[in-house]
Write an enzyme that holds these catalytic residues in place. Structure first.
Site, PDB file in Angstrom:
ATOM      1  N   LYS A 125      42.079 101.664   0.771  1.00  0.00           N
ATOM      2  CA  LYS A 125      42.055 100.541   1.520  1.00  0.00           C
ATOM      3  C   LYS A 125      40.958 100.629   2.876  1.00  0.00           C
ATOM      4  O   LYS A 125      40.553  99.763   3.267  1.00  0.00           O
ATOM      5  CB  LYS A 125      44.073 100.795   1.993  1.00  0.00           C
ATOM      6  CG  LYS A 125      44.252 101.636   2.830  1.00  0.00           C
ATOM      7  CD  LYS A 125      45.293 101.855   3.428  1.00  0.00           C
ATOM      8  CE  LYS A 125      46.042 103.008   4.005  1.00  0.00           C
ATOM      9  NZ  LYS A 125      46.883 102.725   4.026  1.00  0.00           N
ATOM     10  N   ARG A 147      58.971 103.186   8.348  1.00  0.00           N
ATOM     11  CA  ARG A 147      58.250 102.180   8.140  1.00  0.00           C
ATOM     12  C   ARG A 147      58.659 101.822   6.506  1.00  0.00           C
ATOM     13  O   ARG A 147      60.656 101.853   6.799  1.00  0.00           O
ATOM     14  CB  ARG A 147      56.471 102.377   8.129  1.00  0.00           C
ATOM     15  CG  ARG A 147      55.910 101.849   8.181  1.00  0.00           C
ATOM     16  CD  ARG A 147      55.211 101.614   7.436  1.00  0.00           C
ATOM     17  NE  ARG A 147      54.171 101.812   6.685  1.00  0.00           N
ATOM     18  CZ  ARG A 147      53.205 102.480   6.125  1.00  0.00           C
ATOM     19  NH1 ARG A 147      52.067 102.643   6.992  1.00  0.00           N
ATOM     20  NH2 ARG A 147      52.476 102.789   5.236  1.00  0.00           N
TER      21      ARG A 147
HETATM   22  C1  LIG Z   1      47.404 104.225   4.067  1.00  0.00           C
HETATM   23  C2  LIG Z   1      48.544 104.815   3.319  1.00  0.00           C
HETATM   24  C3  LIG Z   1      48.092 106.047   2.493  1.00  0.00           C
HETATM   25  C4  LIG Z   1      47.103 106.908   3.201  1.00  0.00           C
HETATM   26  O1  LIG Z   1      47.393 107.758   4.809  1.00  0.00           O
HETATM   27  P1  LIG Z   1      46.728 108.254   5.049  1.00  0.00           P
HETATM   28  O2  LIG Z   1      46.641 108.760   6.975  1.00  0.00           O
HETATM   29  O3  LIG Z   1      44.824 107.214   5.552  1.00  0.00           O
HETATM   30  O4  LIG Z   1      45.789 109.498   4.327  1.00  0.00           O
HETATM   31  C5  LIG Z   1      49.344 107.062   1.884  1.00  0.00           C
HETATM   32  N1  LIG Z   1      50.192 106.405   1.926  1.00  0.00           N
HETATM   33  C6  LIG Z   1      50.278 104.927   2.504  1.00  0.00           C
HETATM   34  C7  LIG Z   1      52.014 104.228   1.741  1.00  0.00           C
HETATM   35  C8  LIG Z   1      49.364 104.390   3.149  1.00  0.00           C
HETATM   36  O5  LIG Z   1      49.770 102.650   3.383  1.00  0.00           O
END
Ligand SMILES: *Cc1c(COP(=O)(O)O)cnc(C)c1O
Length: 386
Positions: free
Chosen positions: A40, A135
């Site tokens: 992302k 969350r």
């Molecule tokens: C953004 C996200 C990740 C990846 O997070 P990082 O800290 O960049 O590894 C993994 N799982 C979910 C649900 C996320 O929103």
């Protein structure tokens, strides 16, 4: 000075991303875990996707269906996970392009079921469990009932469960909460009528210390990694992860004004563009420069600057810096290393060019000592400037 490449731009060193992916994949494989590569922060970049696939990662992920569609349009057929629970208004696009989606709401899964049925496909879901960060997630006590309901839905396969910590409240993934996830997964194995593999996705880059350090990783067999993979940092303290590159992404911006100016503003003062009323000590005259990039394109509090350059904040289109040693030239290109929040905006901004290469041509900026975490470094700059 410039060979026609766009300015400002992000130079993406695919060689360093490849190296990070190989190191992490090897280390986590030893702990029985696969990597789902979260793209992302790159706006679903096909170039980055192809790089991590070449390094042996087999699953990609993004939080937004638009980015998934970008990956699909580039010809990528690898399994892609949607890591944010789908919007009801997007279920048709989700079942068409996504192999597995993270979910917490029965109404959404029910809509996915109907959408999957309309195109005669099955859709896999991962149920996210709340482990304390508050969350997304189903409360653990509600999980068995929801699993039962979802297993009855046509065209839906419950592929497994997952959890996400650290993002909202900074709750640290540890032996205790990961054991809870493992035992919930165990209950699913026992109940499962088929001997199907249960996907147990333990978390994000904040899980790295737990994953590499704990004695027993239980039933957890997957991590969803973005920041560690792309920026080589542990989000719990923003320290570099041993053996990973923190500078796979370089921001290049251009100087549009360079003048010796006083440090003290004059006239009556109120809020600035960012809504702050900064305390500004008088340090006499300094070499000040303006770079043509702003808050619309990046986060000025999340950049690592070369040692001789100080960041003094930004408005929507101007980044103000001070150079300690020499006067910067108008037209000169200055290089920074972005943190995750800066990278998100840089990759999203249509005003910032993206230049991909194997890295051999990239001039990486001279970094301050690698042990200094990005966030603390930025605070040091802010404190110095205050
Ligand atoms: C953004 C996200 C990740 C990846 O997070 P990082 O800290 O960049 O590894 C993994 N799982 C979910 C649900 C996320 O929103």
């Amino acid at each position: 000075m410039n060979d026609g490449r766009p300015v400002p731009r992000v130079e993406v060193d695919l060689g360093r991303i490849y190296a990070n992916a190989c190191v992490l994949r090897g280390r986590l494989a030893q702990r029985g875990m696969d990597i789902t590569a979260v793209l992302k922060a790159t706006l679903g970049s096909p170039e980055v996707a192809k790089t991590v696939l070449a390094a042996g990662i087999r699953t990609l992920a993004d939080s937004r269906i638009e980015n998934v569609e970008t990956l699909r349009a580039s010809g990528i057929t690898t399994p892609i996970t949607l890591i944010r629970t789908p919007m009801l208004t997007q279920v048709d696009r989700v079942v068409r392009h996504v192999d597995l989606s993270c979910n917490t709401e029965v109404d959404v899964i029910s809509a996915l079921s109907r959408a999957a049925r309309r195109i005669n496909r099955s859709h896999r879901v991962m149920l996210m469990v709340e482990l304390g960060d508050l969350r997304e997630g189903i409360l653990p006590e509600d999980l068995p009932e929801i699993v039962r309901m979802v297993r009855r839905m046509p065209n839906i396969i419950v592929a497994g469960i997952g959890a996400n910590l650290a993002c909202r409240s900074g709750v640290v993934p540890d032996v205790v909460n990961m054991k809870v996830l493992s035992s919930l997964a165990k209950a699913m194995h026992v109940e499962s009528d088929t001997a199907r593999h249960v996907l147990v996705s333990g978390g994000n880059s904040a899980n790295i210390d737990w994953a590499l350090g704990c004695a027993d990783t239980g039933l957890i067999n997957d991590l969803r990694l973005g920041e560690a993979l792309l920026l080589g940092r542990n989000p719990l303290d923003r320290m570099p992860v041993d053996g990973l590159h923190v500078d796979a992404f370089t921001l290049v911006a251009e100087v549009i004004e360079s003048k010796r100016k006083p440090t003290m503003p004059w006239g009556h003062r109120a809020q600035n563009a960012a809504g702050d009323t900064p305390m500004i000590p008088d340090r006499g005259d300094v070499q000040q420069a303006i770079l043509a990039i702003g808050r619309q394109d990046m986060d000025p509090d999340d950049l690592l600057a070369p040692a001789d350059i100080r960041l003094h904040g930004a408005s929507s289109d101007h980044l103000i810096v001070e150079s300690a040693s020499r006067r910067l030239a108008v037209g000169e290109e200055i290089r920074f290393i972005p943190g995750y929040n800066a990278l998100l905006r840089l990759m999203t901004s249509p005003h910032v060019g993206k230049v991909y290469s194997d890295g051999s041509q990239i001039r990486h900026p001279e970094l301050p000592p690698a042990s200094i975490p990005m966030s603390r470094y930025s605070h040091t700059i802010a404190a110095d400037a205050a």
